[in-house]
Write a protein that holds these residues in place. Structure first.
Motif, PDB file in Angstrom:
ATOM      1  N   LEU A 166      64.949  36.889  14.573  1.00  0.00           N
ATOM      2  CA  LEU A 166      63.864  37.693  14.024  1.00  0.00           C
ATOM      3  C   LEU A 166      63.934  37.719  12.502  1.00  0.00           C
ATOM      4  N   ASN A 167      62.781  37.611  11.895  1.00  0.00           N
ATOM      5  CA  ASN A 167      62.682  37.635  10.442  1.00  0.00           C
ATOM      6  C   ASN A 167      61.332  38.243  10.093  1.00  0.00           C
ATOM      7  N   GLY A 168      61.329  39.355   9.404  1.00  0.00           N
ATOM      8  CA  GLY A 168      60.077  39.996   9.034  1.00  0.00           C
ATOM      9  C   GLY A 168      59.945  41.367   9.661  1.00  0.00           C
ATOM     10  N   MET A 169      58.741  41.890   9.665  1.00  0.00           N
ATOM     11  CA  MET A 169      58.470  43.238  10.159  1.00  0.00           C
ATOM     12  C   MET A 169      57.962  43.168  11.601  1.00  0.00           C
ATOM     13  N   TYR A 170      58.480  44.062  12.452  1.00  0.00           N
ATOM     14  CA  TYR A 170      58.107  44.122  13.864  1.00  0.00           C
ATOM     15  C   TYR A 170      57.880  45.571  14.263  1.00  0.00           C
ATOM     16  N   TYR A 171      57.183  45.754  15.392  1.00  0.00           N
ATOM     17  CA  TYR A 171      57.034  47.082  15.970  1.00  0.00           C
ATOM     18  C   TYR A 171      57.953  47.151  17.181  1.00  0.00           C
ATOM     19  N   GLU A 172      58.854  48.122  17.178  1.00  0.00           N
ATOM     20  CA  GLU A 172      59.805  48.283  18.286  1.00  0.00           C
ATOM     21  C   GLU A 172      59.259  49.359  19.221  1.00  0.00           C
ATOM     22  N   LYS A 173      58.845  48.938  20.417  1.00  0.00           N
ATOM     23  CA  LYS A 173      58.215  49.853  21.374  1.00  0.00           C
ATOM     24  C   LYS A 173      59.162  50.968  21.819  1.00  0.00           C
ATOM     25  N   ALA A 174      60.404  50.616  22.097  1.00  0.00           N
ATOM     26  CA  ALA A 174      61.357  51.582  22.654  1.00  0.00           C
ATOM     27  C   ALA A 174      61.585  52.775  21.730  1.00  0.00           C
ATOM     28  N   THR A 175      61.541  52.552  20.425  1.00  0.00           N
ATOM     29  CA  THR A 175      61.811  53.634  19.468  1.00  0.00           C
ATOM     30  C   THR A 175      60.573  54.108  18.735  1.00  0.00           C
ATOM     31  N   ASP A 176      59.436  53.439  18.951  1.00  0.00           N
ATOM     32  CA  ASP A 176      58.187  53.737  18.255  1.00  0.00           C
ATOM     33  C   ASP A 176      58.390  53.684  16.745  1.00  0.00           C
ATOM     34  N   LYS A 177      59.029  52.575  16.278  1.00  0.00           N
ATOM     35  CA  LYS A 177      59.296  52.399  14.854  1.00  0.00           C
ATOM     36  C   LYS A 177      58.881  51.005  14.405  1.00  0.00           C
ATOM     37  N   PHE A 178      58.549  50.899  13.133  1.00  0.00           N
ATOM     38  CA  PHE A 178      58.352  49.608  12.503  1.00  0.00           C
ATOM     39  C   PHE A 178      59.702  49.216  11.927  1.00  0.00           C
ATOM     40  N   VAL A 179      60.178  48.027  12.285  1.00  0.00           N
ATOM     41  CA  VAL A 179      61.525  47.596  11.918  1.00  0.00           C
ATOM     42  C   VAL A 179      61.448  46.255  11.209  1.00  0.00           C
ATOM     43  N   SER A 180      62.166  46.139  10.101  1.00  0.00           N
ATOM     44  CA  SER A 180      62.232  44.836   9.437  1.00  0.00           C
ATOM     45  C   SER A 180      63.567  44.181   9.755  1.00  0.00           C
ATOM     46  N   PHE A 181      63.514  42.882   9.967  1.00  0.00           N
ATOM     47  CA  PHE A 181      64.705  42.094  10.254  1.00  0.00           C
ATOM     48  C   PHE A 181      64.834  41.007   9.193  1.00  0.00           C
ATOM     49  N   VAL A 182      66.067  40.747   8.775  1.00  0.00           N
ATOM     50  CA  VAL A 182      66.361  39.665   7.842  1.00  0.00           C
ATOM     51  C   VAL A 182      67.384  38.781   8.517  1.00  0.00           C
ATOM     52  N   LEU A 183      66.981  37.554   8.832  1.00  0.00           N
ATOM     53  CA  LEU A 183      67.838  36.583   9.511  1.00  0.00           C
ATOM     54  C   LEU A 183      68.477  37.172  10.761  1.00  0.00           C
ATOM     55  N   GLY A 184      67.687  37.904  11.536  1.00  0.00           N
ATOM     56  CA  GLY A 184      68.147  38.430  12.808  1.00  0.00           C
ATOM     57  C   GLY A 184      68.883  39.754  12.727  1.00  0.00           C
ATOM     58  N   ARG A 185      69.104  40.260  11.546  1.00  0.00           N
ATOM     59  CA  ARG A 185      69.826  41.532  11.404  1.00  0.00           C
ATOM     60  C   ARG A 185      68.851  42.634  10.996  1.00  0.00           C
ATOM     61  N   ARG A 186      68.982  43.765  11.654  1.00  0.00           N
ATOM     62  CA  ARG A 186      68.131  44.925  11.368  1.00  0.00           C
ATOM     63  C   ARG A 186      68.373  45.364   9.922  1.00  0.00           C
ATOM     64  N   HIS A 187      67.292  45.487   9.166  1.00  0.00           N
ATOM     65  CA  HIS A 187      67.427  45.795   7.738  1.00  0.00           C
ATOM     66  C   HIS A 187      66.863  47.173   7.386  1.00  0.00           C
ATOM     67  N   TYR A 188      65.689  47.484   7.881  1.00  0.00           N
ATOM     68  CA  TYR A 188      64.998  48.706   7.500  1.00  0.00           C
ATOM     69  C   TYR A 188      64.139  49.151   8.660  1.00  0.00           C
ATOM     70  N   GLU A 189      64.000  50.458   8.845  1.00  0.00           N
ATOM     71  CA  GLU A 189      63.096  50.953   9.880  1.00  0.00           C
ATOM     72  C   GLU A 189      62.335  52.165   9.377  1.00  0.00           C
ATOM     73  N   GLU A 190      61.147  52.323   9.937  1.00  0.00           N
ATOM     74  CA  GLU A 190      60.283  53.421   9.538  1.00  0.00           C
ATOM     75  C   GLU A 190      59.552  53.938  10.780  1.00  0.00           C
ATOM     76  N   PRO A 191      59.553  55.247  11.012  1.00  0.00           N
ATOM     77  CA  PRO A 191      58.851  55.790  12.188  1.00  0.00           C
ATOM     78  C   PRO A 191      57.363  55.459  12.136  1.00  0.00           C
ATOM     79  N   ALA A 192      56.796  55.126  13.292  1.00  0.00           N
ATOM     80  CA  ALA A 192      55.369  54.811  13.340  1.00  0.00           C
ATOM     81  C   ALA A 192      54.542  56.054  13.028  1.00  0.00           C
ATOM     82  N   LYS A 193      55.018  57.218  13.472  1.00  0.00           N
ATOM     83  CA  LYS A 193      54.305  58.462  13.192  1.00  0.00           C
ATOM     84  C   LYS A 193      54.519  58.823  11.721  1.00  0.00           C
TER      85      LYS A 193
END
Length: 71
Positions: free
Chosen positions: A26-53
């Motif tokens: 994974l590389n870039g910004m994704y929406y994680e359904k299980a946590t309802d968060k927008f998550v950024s990944f850099v070379l497969g590693r979780r980098h930053y997350e932000e609540p969707a709400k």
């Protein structure tokens, strides 16, 4: 004048194969359904997350990510 010896450079990693990725990296910004968060990944590693709400990003961008890049 004896024998001159040159230093030998050893490659300690010569016999090791790099690990193959266990699927898509994974590389870039994704929406994680299980946590309802927008998550950024850099070379497969979780980098930053932000609540969707309460996310400050554009609503259209949020909806597009939820549709196209949900994990």
């Amino acid at each position: 004048m004896g024998s001159e010896s040159k230093p030998v450079q050893l490659d300690l990693f010569d016999h090791i194969d790099p690990p193959a990725p266990a699927g898509e990296v994974l590389n870039g910004m994704y929406y994680e359904k299980a946590t309802d968060k927008f998550v950024s990944f850099v070379l497969g590693r979780r980098h930053y997350e932000e609540p969707a709400k309460g996310c400050p990003h554009d609503r259209e961008w949020q909806e597009r990510l939820k549709r196209e890049r949900a994990i």
